[in-house]
Enzyme design. Structure first.
Site, PDB file in Angstrom:
ATOM      1  N   ALA A  29       0.848  -1.196   0.000  1.00  0.00           N
ATOM      2  CA  ALA A  29       0.000   0.000   0.000  1.00  0.00           C
ATOM      3  C   ALA A  29       0.881   1.241   0.000  1.00  0.00           C
ATOM      4  CB  ALA A  29      -0.928  -0.028   1.211  1.00  0.00           C
ATOM      5  N   ASN A  30       0.305   2.408   0.222  1.00  0.00           N
ATOM      6  CA  ASN A  30       1.071   3.651   0.305  1.00  0.00           C
ATOM      7  C   ASN A  30       0.393   4.576   1.327  1.00  0.00           C
ATOM      8  OD1 ASN A  30      -0.890   5.496  -1.134  1.00  0.00           O
ATOM      9  ND2 ASN A  30      -0.568   3.930  -2.709  1.00  0.00           N
ATOM     10  N   ARG A  31       0.972   5.752   1.542  1.00  0.00           N
ATOM     11  CA  ARG A  31       0.537   6.625   2.640  1.00  0.00           C
ATOM     12  C   ARG A  31      -0.645   7.532   2.306  1.00  0.00           C
ATOM     13  NH1 ARG A  31       4.271   6.249   6.576  1.00  0.00           N
ATOM     14  NH2 ARG A  31       6.381   5.644   5.952  1.00  0.00           N
TER      15      ARG A  31
END
Ligand code: C5P
Length: 221
Positions: A29-31
């Site tokens: 995933a990412n932020r």
């Protein structure tokens, strides 16, 4: 300008990160928080539009007055976007995972060997480029985002041509700025003609309202 400049218009917004499964319990995933995309969807609804928000997994509430389709992966996001078309305006705010694991474990991958198994990745579909290249049901206005950590404007100029979108909203997401996951955003609007307009740092709700005003002005009457 009227209070509801998007009355009768259909607006599609993507928002949030994607989760790309590794096995049933793990993912890449990412932020991204979804704050900017959700703010755009809310502002478009407040401007009178019929809004569909296609959102990856986020921890923020649904905007009011918006149809929300929840997805996890890039491929599911593309499918939801294609089902939602046609639209007058499509805004691709989501931080879509560029890659996904080539295989997904049917069960939790065990740490039983001496060496961890390598994580092999394959490229995800580019949702923005796919929609911008459509020959039928291409939205009148296709807007991309560019989250960059270096050479924001040079990369934005290249990206708008490569993606085929009509407008690119570029922002600096270097860790020091706190944009990803944060409350404020500093954006540059990059046009196909190479024009750049830099806005002051504003909270993401205000950026959303100003962007929606701009999008409405760019639609033919
Ligand atoms: O190439 P990059 O990921 O920087 O491009 C960002 C823009 O492209 C954003 O508008 C993002 O939503 C969109 N994008 C997409 N599908 C991908 C990757 C990016 O729609 N697989």
């Amino acid at each position: 300008p009227t209070a509801a400049p998007l009355t009768g218009r259909r607006v599609l917004v993507t928002s949030g990160p994607t989760h790309e499964p590794i096995d049933p319990v793990r993912y890449l995933a990412n932020r991204s928080s979804g704050r900017q995309g959700h703010a755009i969807a809310a502002a478009a609804a407040a401007a009178g539009a019929d809004v569909t928000l296609v959102s990856g997994p986020v921890q923020i509430p649904d905007p009011t007055g918006v149809r929300v389709i929840r997805v996890e992966t890039a491929r599911a996001m593309l499918a939801a976007v294609e089902e939602t078309l046609p639209a007058d305006i499509a805004v691709f705010t989501a931080a879509v995972g560029d890659w996904r694991p080539a295989t997904v474990g049917a069960g939790k991958i065990k740490k039983d060997g001496a060496e961890p198994a390598p994580l092999v990745l394959v490229e995800n579909p580019d949702i923005l480029a796919t929609v911008a290249a459509r020959t039928s049901d291409r939205p009148t206005l296709v807007v991309g985002f560019a989250a960059e950590t270096d050479d924001v404007l040079a990369n934005a100029h290249r990206k708008i041509a490569r993606k085929g979108c009509d407008l690119l909203v570029a922002n600096d997401v270097s860790a020091a700025g706190g944009v990803m996951g944060g409350r404020d955003n500093t954006v540059h609007l990059v046009g196909r003609d190479g024009s750049v307009e830099t806005w002051p740092t504003l909270d993401k709700d205000e950026v959303g309202r100003r962007l929606v005003t701009r999008f409405a002005a760019l639609l033919p009457a």
